[in-house]
Design a protein around this motif. Structure first.
Motif, short mmCIF file in Angstrom:
data_model
loop_
_atom_site.label_atom_id
_atom_site.label_comp_id
_atom_site.label_asym_id
_atom_site.label_seq_id
_atom_site.Cartn_x
_atom_site.Cartn_y
_atom_site.Cartn_z
N PRO A 175 15.76 11.69 63.68
CA PRO A 175 14.71 11.23 64.59
C PRO A 175 14.77 11.94 65.94
O PRO A 175 15.84 12.28 66.43
N GLY A 191 10.84 9.11 66.68
CA GLY A 191 10.29 9.13 65.34
C GLY A 191 10.24 10.48 64.69
O GLY A 191 11.06 11.36 64.96
N GLN A 225 6.49 6.74 64.09
CA GLN A 225 7.76 6.37 64.70
C GLN A 225 8.87 6.26 63.67
O GLN A 225 8.65 6.39 62.46
N ASP A 226 10.08 6.02 64.17
CA ASP A 226 11.25 6.01 63.31
C ASP A 226 11.12 4.94 62.22
O ASP A 226 10.63 3.83 62.46
N GLN A 249 4.59 1.25 62.01
CA GLN A 249 5.30 2.44 62.49
C GLN A 249 4.34 3.54 62.95
O GLN A 249 4.78 4.57 63.48
#
Length: 293
Positions: A175, A191, A225-226, A249
């Motif tokens: 990430p 992310g 995102q992560d 996410q």
């Protein structure tokens, strides 16, 4: 009757870009149009050809994939030149966003008689490339790494090269901490990628930004995102329909000026071709390109 200059990428899609032009060229000439065909040695050379043809009053056709479309169309941004697309590459995502037909007769009808439509372009500014203009999207993260793998693939073509490149990139991914500034407002996220989209499609038909419009004066900034890697693979499949945007996410921001930075060295790509490193600043140029679509 319109006069055309076709700027051809001779290696589009891993084969001869001419193949996509031949049936169309016959139809244009049978209708009485003049068509000059010029083969480019590089994207920079393609830009020179396009600008010279535009100065002569020709409609400029980009024959190839998204890289050719982006750099040729981008070089005509802010001019009165009329631009046309002959999709002949791997992805053809900007042509897809414009709804262009693949049938030569239907495409010839648009090129011969269509009314030019004003669409937005993206000004891309970075230390590596100075300032250029592209059409579809700029993306920084795992997708830029995947696209690099796909472009360098010698065994796979088309969508298979993108899937294989994506798998390779995700398996090795860590990430990234992003700093995304949208119209002066800073957002910090961790992310997989940040995609600033003028066109909704990228990566061989993936609908990354379903709400993006090529003529609204804004970029849709999609942040993935992560998440666990197994969920990211699910997200990749959902990109086919655009349903990924319902995931928590996935975040979408919108703005006219975007700056993307990261906490480590990270590549970015634009229209499948530009390969450089962050940071990068993007600005919308509303209605800057006259395109037949």
């Amino acid at each position: 009757m319109r006069q055309f200059t076709a700027v051809v990428n001779p290696t589009a899609g891993g084969s001869s870009g001419t193949a996509g032009l031949l049936p169309l060229a016959r139809l244009l000439r049978e209708a009485g149009a003049r068509l000059d065909t010029v083969y480019s040695r590089s994207l920079a050379h393609a830009q020179e050809i396009a600008q010279e043809a535009g100065a002569r009053g020709h409609v400029v056709l980009a024959v190839g994939g998204d890289g050719m479309a982006g750099r040729v169309g981008g070089s005509l941004s802010g001019t009165d030149t009329v631009f046309g697309l002959v999709p002949a590459g791997r992805g053809n995502d900007f042509a897809r966003a414009l709804g262009l037909p693949t049938d030569p007769a239907a495409l010839a009808e648009i090129l011969l008689h269509g009314t030019p439509r004003q669409v937005d372009t993206i000004e891309v500014e970075s230390a590596a490339h100075g300032r250029i203009h592209v059409l579809g999207s700029v993306y920084a993260g795992v997708d830029a790494v995947a696209n690099r793998h796909a472009n360098h693939s010698t065994l796979l073509r088309g969508s298979a090269s993108y899937y294989a490149g994506g798998l390779r990139a995700v398996l090795a991914w860590r990430p990234v901490g992003y700093r995304i500034t949208v119209d002066g407002v800073r957002h910090e996220r961790t992310g997989y990628t940040v995609v600033a989209a003028n066109s909704g499609f990228y990566g061989f038909g993936r609908n990354i930004a379903p709400g993006a419009r090529v003529d609204d004066g804004l970029l849709d900034v999609v942040v993935i995102q992560d998440a666990p890697k197994h969920l990211f693979f699910t997200l990749m499949n959902e990109l086919k329909t655009g349903s990924h945007v319902r995931r928590p996410q996935v975040e979408i921001l919108r703005g006219a000026e975007i700056r993307i930075e990261a906490d480590r060295a990270l590549p970015y790509g634009a229209d499948g071709e530009v390969d450089a490193a962050l940071p990068v600043t993007l600005r919308v140029r509303p209605g800057a390109l006259n395109v037949l679509a």
